[in-house]
Write a protein that holds these residues in place. Sequence first.
Motif, PDB file in Angstrom:
ATOM      1  N   ASP A  36     -27.587  12.427  40.941  1.00 23.83           N
ATOM      2  CA  ASP A  36     -27.658  12.922  42.310  1.00 23.83           C
ATOM      3  C   ASP A  36     -28.922  13.735  42.549  1.00 23.83           C
ATOM      4  OD1 ASP A  36     -25.277  11.698  42.763  1.00 23.83           O
ATOM      5  OD2 ASP A  36     -24.272  13.461  43.573  1.00 23.83           O
ATOM      6  N   SER A  37     -29.329  14.505  41.549  1.00 26.78           N
ATOM      7  CA  SER A  37     -30.585  15.241  41.677  1.00 26.78           C
ATOM      8  C   SER A  37     -31.752  14.283  41.809  1.00 26.78           C
ATOM      9  CB  SER A  37     -30.796  16.157  40.462  1.00 26.78           C
ATOM     10  OG  SER A  37     -29.814  17.158  40.402  1.00 26.78           O
TER      11      SER A  37
ATOM     12  N   ALA C  10     -24.574  22.203  51.276  1.00 27.32           N
ATOM     13  CA  ALA C  10     -24.808  22.497  49.861  1.00 27.32           C
ATOM     14  C   ALA C  10     -23.679  23.380  49.335  1.00 27.32           C
ATOM     15  CB  ALA C  10     -26.143  23.190  49.676  1.00 27.32           C
ATOM     16  N   ALA C  13     -20.791  21.275  48.795  1.00 29.30           N
ATOM     17  CA  ALA C  13     -20.937  20.477  47.579  1.00 29.30           C
ATOM     18  C   ALA C  13     -20.593  21.325  46.356  1.00 29.30           C
ATOM     19  CB  ALA C  13     -22.348  19.930  47.479  1.00 29.30           C
ATOM     20  N   ALA C  32     -22.704  15.436  40.776  1.00 26.44           N
ATOM     21  CA  ALA C  32     -23.181  16.281  41.873  1.00 26.44           C
ATOM     22  C   ALA C  32     -24.377  17.107  41.415  1.00 26.44           C
ATOM     23  CB  ALA C  32     -22.062  17.195  42.362  1.00 26.44           C
ATOM     24  N   ALA C  38     -29.372  22.869  43.351  1.00 27.37           N
ATOM     25  CA  ALA C  38     -29.178  22.819  44.798  1.00 27.37           C
ATOM     26  C   ALA C  38     -29.838  24.018  45.474  1.00 27.37           C
ATOM     27  CB  ALA C  38     -27.690  22.769  45.125  1.00 27.37           C
ATOM     28  N   SER C 261     -28.003  17.966  48.136  1.00 28.65           N
ATOM     29  CA  SER C 261     -26.921  17.015  47.851  1.00 28.65           C
ATOM     30  C   SER C 261     -27.353  15.661  48.384  1.00 28.65           C
ATOM     31  CB  SER C 261     -25.621  17.443  48.537  1.00 28.65           C
ATOM     32  OG  SER C 261     -25.688  17.172  49.922  1.00 28.65           O
TER      33      SER C 261
END
Lengths: 440, 440, 440
Positions: A36-37, C10, C13, C32, C38, C261
């Motif tokens: 996801d990153s 975020a 998430a 994730a 994030a 995200s």
Amino acid sequence: MTRMKCISTAGLAGLAVAVTLAPALAQDAASAVPADSAYVFNSFSFLVTGFLVMWMAAGFTMLEAGMVRSKNVAMQCTKNIALYSIAGLMFWVVGYNLMYDGVDGGYLGSFTPKVIPDPESDPGDYAAASDWFFQMVFCATAASIVSGTLAERIKLWPFLIFTAILCGVIYPIQGAWQWGGGWLSEAGFSDFAGSTIVHSTGGWAALTGAIILGSRAGKYGLGGSIHPMPGSSMPLATLGTFILWLGWFGFNGGSQLALGSVVDASSISRIFVNTNIAAAAGVVAALLLTQIVYGKVDLTMALNGALAGLVSITAEPLAPTPMWAIVIGAIGGVIVVFAVPLLDRLRIDDVVGAIPVHLLAGIWGTFAVPLTNDGTSFGTQILGIVSIGVFVSVVSGIVWLLMKATIGIRVSAEEEADGLDRSELGMEAYPEFGQGTQRV
Amino acid sequence: MTRMKCISTAGLAGLAVAVTLAPALAQDAASAVPADSAYVFNSFSFLVTGFLVMWMAAGFTMLEAGMVRSKNVAMQCTKNIALYSIAGLMFWVVGYNLMYDGVDGGYLGSFTPKVIPDPESDPGDYAAASDWFFQMVFCATAASIVSGTLAERIKLWPFLIFTAILCGVIYPIQGAWQWGGGWLSEAGFSDFAGSTIVHSTGGWAALTGAIILGSRAGKYGLGGSIHPMPGSSMPLATLGTFILWLGWFGFNGGSQLALGSVVDASSISRIFVNTNIAAAAGVVAALLLTQIVYGKVDLTMALNGALAGLVSITAEPLAPTPMWAIVIGAIGGVIVVFAVPLLDRLRIDDVVGAIPVHLLAGIWGTFAVPLTNDGTSFGTQILGIVSIGVFVSVVSGIVWLLMKATIGIRVSAEEEADGLDRSELGMEAYPEFGQGTQRV
Amino acid sequence: MTRMKCISTAGLAGLAVAVTLAPALAQDAASAVPADSAYVFNSFSFLVTGFLVMWMAAGFTMLEAGMVRSKNVAMQCTKNIALYSIAGLMFWVVGYNLMYDGVDGGYLGSFTPKVIPDPESDPGDYAAASDWFFQMVFCATAASIVSGTLAERIKLWPFLIFTAILCGVIYPIQGAWQWGGGWLSEAGFSDFAGSTIVHSTGGWAALTGAIILGSRAGKYGLGGSIHPMPGSSMPLATLGTFILWLGWFGFNGGSQLALGSVVDASSISRIFVNTNIAAAAGVVAALLLTQIVYGKVDLTMALNGALAGLVSITAEPLAPTPMWAIVIGAIGGVIVVFAVPLLDRLRIDDVVGAIPVHLLAGIWGTFAVPLTNDGTSFGTQILGIVSIGVFVSVVSGIVWLLMKATIGIRVSAEEEADGLDRSELGMEAYPEFGQGTQRV
């Protein structure tokens, strides 16, 4: 290596995480960028490098506004903001999918608009919209090249019709051959960021247009005499060149198509270095050469030297060492210094020097790829240069001739003498200065 | 704290992950940015903030093009694109390694070109190429400062030779003392983003050049009279200032040298705020002061006030609170308003005000670091200011004098009167306007 | 959906990671974006999109410098760099906390300066300083809108006093109603990136100012005659428009308020696409319409068409499909073409067309939100448009009238005829060109 929209090293990195089971590799897998990153990195890279390329539209506008005479400046601004807009619409309506949708070794994709998925269901290794945005600004760049060459005598609407066809059909079809995964990519052609696919394509369209449209009134006299028509504002032309240089970091860097792994981040960084150093070498080559040949440095040659260095490194900005980048860029600068007067001797009137910069340096850069990239050959590079050149020239030529025979593409002699700003727009770019003051 | 290329907080964050074993810290370690992600963040930060600093080259060009008279505008554009190019080449050929390669508490690194590793084997906490790119644009900034002060009378090629020496030798050696981890960094000197190392260095080189070159013909008359020579385009000067302001977010923010941790991201954000607020304070201080002292607001003072605020906060953009940033930036603005006429009284002709902005505000900003950063002292700050000032002035002075005695550094009186555009370049910046229209 | 500074996807998430325990979701949770990553993404997004919005200050400056006559260009530059500076200071001193600190369904926050936490203890899902920077540049944008409309006749200092009040009090209070989580957000109003909160707010302040200040001398004659006062530089106006277009990617994209995200990255990408395509549609609509209605294309209408398309999509850049974005943007372009002459018939003198672009297209864009966003209603959209319009107009009107009755807001007739550059600044924007050459 093919540059298809759906194959990125980010995807390979994700694969590595899934495949790696052996303990020896466990640590590497654990330290890899999470999927996801990587998605966020890849998408954000498209957006940031994409907005840099979008900014190149302003660069072309300023370069051209500075290189035309004051009586045509407002028209040049009009054409540029219009072409960027039309490119953005046409590449959504038909261009993107024609270039990328199911080409699969063939010649073109589908004549359908691009579907932008909802953020909640956006698959892949990057946001689909970020990829569209990035590819769109490339298409707009090809169109920008044409406007400079044909300045000061082409009618507005025929130019915009050509722009729509270029962005909607011509650019996407030849792009499909390579970046869409078509026949040329299968043949082994390599054009990392578009020396041929973007710059030479724009250059061929400009060249055919310049031949069919003819030179500006008074540019070429009897007995081979050439009358200089100096541009109205050197600082704006310089500003435009700096904007283009800045934008080119996005143009070449973003063409790595991924940021979400160590290799991608390192590759983009190396591309930045080579891009900058090739442009610098183009400037210095043009400075030295004009000093030696003409006894005086020429600013417009230096500016075009920077751009030619940039175009030259665009086909392969990753593989060269800095030393090679200097060589490749410097030769681009040399090409410009010799090609600009050559075009004039051929009585091909290219107002801003876009043909030497984008077409000739683009050919050079594409040809030079095998010098530093072992996976390529001069034969396939020439195949790509010639096939795209023939396709773009023939189709562009047909479009120009059709328009010439019907609606006409050139303003009248009186309108040209008066300037397109007054005759076609009914306004002045500088109502209180220069040409303006003589009439107000 | 030292700002060496190989020590970043990202590295420390990575260390924390490895070291942390105690359960109490397990959650923090688990939430830390993974090493590969940090590598991407750090590299991308260098690229983004680096392209902002690259853009400052366009800012200096527009500022200077707007501040010189129309007969010298094309030359000023030529010098700026040339110096940025030369900086990029020289900093690869010799500058980077001279500044960073094995300085180790000493006075200089090695006289070798920078090796850019392959992306597949690029070690460290960030891509080596991204770091080179970021450091290179700093070097170019120092060179940009000189061109403005010496405008309208220095010959092109001697200026470019000086640029090559400045970027290849002078700037890197003094930079090695601090950012390369040399003796000055060991002594405790602190200059976060280069108030002294970049701005005062450029300023000292400009000052020695201005003294040795002499003032423009007609600038200073008998009995201390001073003849204003207003710049040709205030909107271009304003545009240049906005470009520089924008670029400065990269200049100061990127000097955190890492993005890949919570502390780094928060630090860069704080640096953005302080950078902006110091510049704003510089503008407001200059506006109020010119209104009070002269009875009218002065636009060029407001522009230079912004730049002086930026230079002032550059030595320590992280530690100050916003209130301190306002004070530090406002004093920068005050310095400019008083120093510009003072230089004129000293008959030192600085065409764009670069000496007050970059040298004097740079000294102020460097001196002010201990006001907000407890780890520094006024003594070591003065040591750094003086040692770098003496080194740069002496070496620059020798280079200027050597060139003056051999190839000459100043155009002839007739060439100066005619303008460098016509005499050295053989062209006009605005062939249809201003000076241009009188001759065409 | 409310756009409060402390609720971001975020954060959601992050929550998902903590809450998810069911095996079926374990893989999603594992992929994730980690919380610290994030945080870096979100903060860096604020900085990058924020510097793009900061750059819009230069865009307004160039647009306005190009649209005023040469005798007022330096003043227009002065006003713009001053207003950006004042906005940055006032939004720290009082604006931010008034807009965001403890509004909680009410009408305003607290009259206190914003505290910027130390990087070591910076809580939340993003750096507090990055959020302040992003919100500050929005405030500055609102102020930029006013300066264009009132150009060429308003005094400098009264304008700057109004700017301070607008940025410190008026903008933050109405912003608190919605983005601060106040009563309007609770009522269900939706304005994603500020068609109403930024653009109409600036537009209402400009409109009340234009009415109270009156038109430029000579603009409107007897019998309804209107005297065109063409701007001094179309290339600068075009450059300004391109800068604004570029900056708008930050304006709308950054208003997602998070990047960390997959959904955020995809959303910002979609916003980029819609933003670009709405602007493109605005340009094409204005080009076609002026060709049809007036028989000639009008460059200033095309430029304002781009801006109107951008303002129109700003209230909801995420939900629309590209087709809807084209419709919304094109209607913005149509509004401009009809509203510019309408304002002239009403004898409201808006030098750059900011009222049609920012106020009217802002109303249109806000009204249009329910066309594509199911969670909104026309009723609450009208409530927001009207309540903010009444508040800003009444308070702005009081401030303008108070200043008019005391210090005066308009220069004398002689000063206006002479130009503000000479009368208020004592300088020329172009001392060698145009108006300048007639006097030097």
